[in-house]
Design an enzyme around this catalytic site. Sequence first.
Site, PDB file in Angstrom:
ATOM      1  N   GLU A   1     -30.605  90.507  81.356  1.00 53.11           N
ATOM      2  CA  GLU A   1     -30.468  89.059  81.553  1.00 53.11           C
ATOM      3  C   GLU A   1     -31.177  88.618  82.833  1.00 53.11           C
ATOM      4  OE1 GLU A   1     -28.158  91.319  80.921  1.00 53.11           O
ATOM      5  OE2 GLU A   1     -26.374  90.447  79.986  1.00 53.11           O
TER       6      GLU A   1
ATOM      7  N   CYS B   1     -22.777  91.075  82.491  1.00 53.15           N
ATOM      8  CA  CYS B   1     -21.941  91.517  83.616  1.00 53.15           C
ATOM      9  C   CYS B   1     -21.696  90.344  84.568  1.00 53.15           C
ATOM     10  CB  CYS B   1     -22.606  92.690  84.345  1.00 53.15           C
ATOM     11  SG  CYS B   1     -23.920  92.185  85.482  1.00 53.15           S
TER      12      CYS B   1
HETATM   13  N1  THU Z   1     -26.600  96.066  81.335  1.00 50.50           N
HETATM   14  C1  THU Z   1     -27.398  94.984  81.068  1.00 50.50           C
HETATM   15  O1  THU Z   1     -28.631  95.067  81.136  1.00 50.50           O
HETATM   16  N2  THU Z   1     -26.802  93.830  80.731  1.00 50.50           N
HETATM   17  C2  THU Z   1     -25.477  93.676  80.487  1.00 50.50           C
HETATM   18  O2  THU Z   1     -25.056  92.615  80.081  1.00 50.50           O
HETATM   19  C3  THU Z   1     -24.562  94.799  80.716  1.00 50.50           C
HETATM   20  C4  THU Z   1     -25.156  96.017  81.331  1.00 50.50           C
HETATM   21  C5  THU Z   1     -27.249  97.345  81.630  1.00 50.50           C
HETATM   22  C6  THU Z   1     -27.211  97.826  83.018  1.00 50.50           C
HETATM   23  C7  THU Z   1     -27.382  99.330  82.842  1.00 50.50           C
HETATM   24  O3  THU Z   1     -28.770  99.629  82.717  1.00 50.50           O
HETATM   25  C8  THU Z   1     -26.737  99.613  81.512  1.00 50.50           C
HETATM   26  O4  THU Z   1     -26.629  98.372  80.847  1.00 50.50           O
HETATM   27  C9  THU Z   1     -25.374 100.264  81.609  1.00 50.50           C
HETATM   28  O5  THU Z   1     -24.559  99.544  82.465  1.00 50.50           O
END
Ligand code: THU
Length: 139
Positions: free
Chosen positions: A58, A93
């Site tokens: 995001e 997140c």
């Molecule tokens: N991650 C995202 O790219 N976006 C989200 O909404 C949740 C988590 C990624 C970060 C990391 O590379 C992986 O997912 C595991 O946390």
Amino acid sequence: MEKDMINQLIDTAISQLKYSYTPYSNFKVGAALLGKNGRIYAGCNIENAGYTATNCAERTAFFKAVSEGVREFQAICVVGGKEGILTEYTAPCGVCRQVMMEFCDPDTFQIILAVDKEHYQVYTLKELLPLGFGPSNLD
Ligand code: THU
């Protein structure tokens, strides 16, 4: 939002999974951010050996758009799953929700969580970040 646009955002987010760089978690995330200018900014997650330097899909999409002078947005679509296999909804997140709060109207910005074109959920930013702290708090 029209179903055609939702489909386009879902397709774009899914097509980003192949670029996702995840040697540590193998959890692949794709995002497609729709500007008020009608353009779509795509992003994937980019991990790092120093873990905290990881950038979510995001934020990759937001920072691409903002770095090109675009600051107004309508919606974002997010897809994600272990090994890039989409079975459940992946929600942004807390850090990504805060970045959205900086540039988006919490009442109208739409967050589309998708598994495929038939299975998706739509939330407003306010629903995912109630009582958010944003630029207007500093007026
Ligand atoms: N991650 C995202 O790219 N976006 C989200 O909404 C949740 C988590 C990624 C970060 C990391 O590379 C992986 O997912 C595991 O946390």
